[in-house]
Motif scaffolding. Sequence first.
Motif, PDB file in Angstrom:
ATOM      1  N   GLU A  50       0.832  -1.210   0.000  1.00 27.17           N
ATOM      2  CA  GLU A  50       0.000   0.000   0.000  1.00 27.17           C
ATOM      3  C   GLU A  50       0.866   1.260   0.000  1.00 27.17           C
ATOM      4  O   GLU A  50       0.556   2.234  -0.683  1.00 27.17           O
ATOM      5  CB  GLU A  50      -0.926  -0.007   1.220  1.00 27.17           C
ATOM      6  CG  GLU A  50      -1.848   1.180   1.302  1.00 27.17           C
ATOM      7  CD  GLU A  50      -2.901   1.207   0.203  1.00 27.17           C
ATOM      8  OE1 GLU A  50      -3.501   2.273   0.007  1.00 27.17           O
ATOM      9  OE2 GLU A  50      -3.123   0.180  -0.455  1.00 27.17           O
ATOM     10  N   ARG A  80       0.766   4.035  -2.970  1.00 23.31           N
ATOM     11  CA  ARG A  80       0.484   5.447  -2.686  1.00 23.31           C
ATOM     12  C   ARG A  80       1.645   6.330  -3.129  1.00 23.31           C
ATOM     13  O   ARG A  80       1.432   7.427  -3.636  1.00 23.31           O
ATOM     14  CB  ARG A  80       0.193   5.645  -1.213  1.00 23.31           C
ATOM     15  CG  ARG A  80      -1.157   5.065  -0.802  1.00 23.31           C
ATOM     16  CD  ARG A  80      -1.435   5.289   0.660  1.00 23.31           C
ATOM     17  NE  ARG A  80      -1.545   6.695   0.988  1.00 23.31           N
ATOM     18  CZ  ARG A  80      -2.672   7.403   0.905  1.00 23.31           C
ATOM     19  NH1 ARG A  80      -3.779   6.822   0.489  1.00 23.31           N
ATOM     20  NH2 ARG A  80      -2.681   8.679   1.235  1.00 23.31           N
ATOM     21  N   LEU A 139       0.579  10.121  -3.571  1.00 25.60           N
ATOM     22  CA  LEU A 139      -0.322  10.431  -2.465  1.00 25.60           C
ATOM     23  C   LEU A 139       0.398  10.550  -1.135  1.00 25.60           C
ATOM     24  O   LEU A 139      -0.175  11.016  -0.162  1.00 25.60           O
ATOM     25  CB  LEU A 139      -1.420   9.359  -2.369  1.00 25.60           C
ATOM     26  CG  LEU A 139      -2.328   9.249  -3.588  1.00 25.60           C
ATOM     27  CD1 LEU A 139      -3.279   8.086  -3.423  1.00 25.60           C
ATOM     28  CD2 LEU A 139      -3.086  10.546  -3.796  1.00 25.60           C
ATOM     29  N   PRO A 143       0.370   7.380   4.243  1.00 17.09           N
ATOM     30  CA  PRO A 143      -0.862   7.584   4.999  1.00 17.09           C
ATOM     31  C   PRO A 143      -0.620   7.752   6.496  1.00 17.09           C
ATOM     32  O   PRO A 143      -1.344   8.462   7.166  1.00 17.09           O
ATOM     33  CB  PRO A 143      -1.693   6.334   4.711  1.00 17.09           C
ATOM     34  CG  PRO A 143      -0.716   5.320   4.254  1.00 17.09           C
ATOM     35  CD  PRO A 143       0.413   6.076   3.616  1.00 17.09           C
TER      36      PRO A 143
END
Length: 97
Positions: free
Chosen positions: A70, A74, A79, A82
């Motif tokens: 993940e 990302r 992005l 997180p």
Amino acid sequence: MSRLSAVRPAYWISGVLLVVAVVVPLLVPTYAKADPHLWGFPFFYWYQLMWVFLSAILVSISYRLLRTEERRRRAAQGLGDPEAADAADAPVKEGDQ
């Protein structure tokens, strides 16, 4: 390109690990016997207890694989991380200033 071919190996590996952790302890012929004994415990008891620990290890490995995948996904999409975003949104305590 189909959606199936877009699935990364980490997802397949994690799925297999989770299936093993769930299905193998449910296969009755693998543990439906009393011998061999281990420290006085029949096979059924120590075999099931062994799978508690093995399942925890397999789930942990699966979680780490998916978390890493993940993060890669990302980062490739721009992005960001997180977990870093969660830390930035957290309220600041008076003692932390």
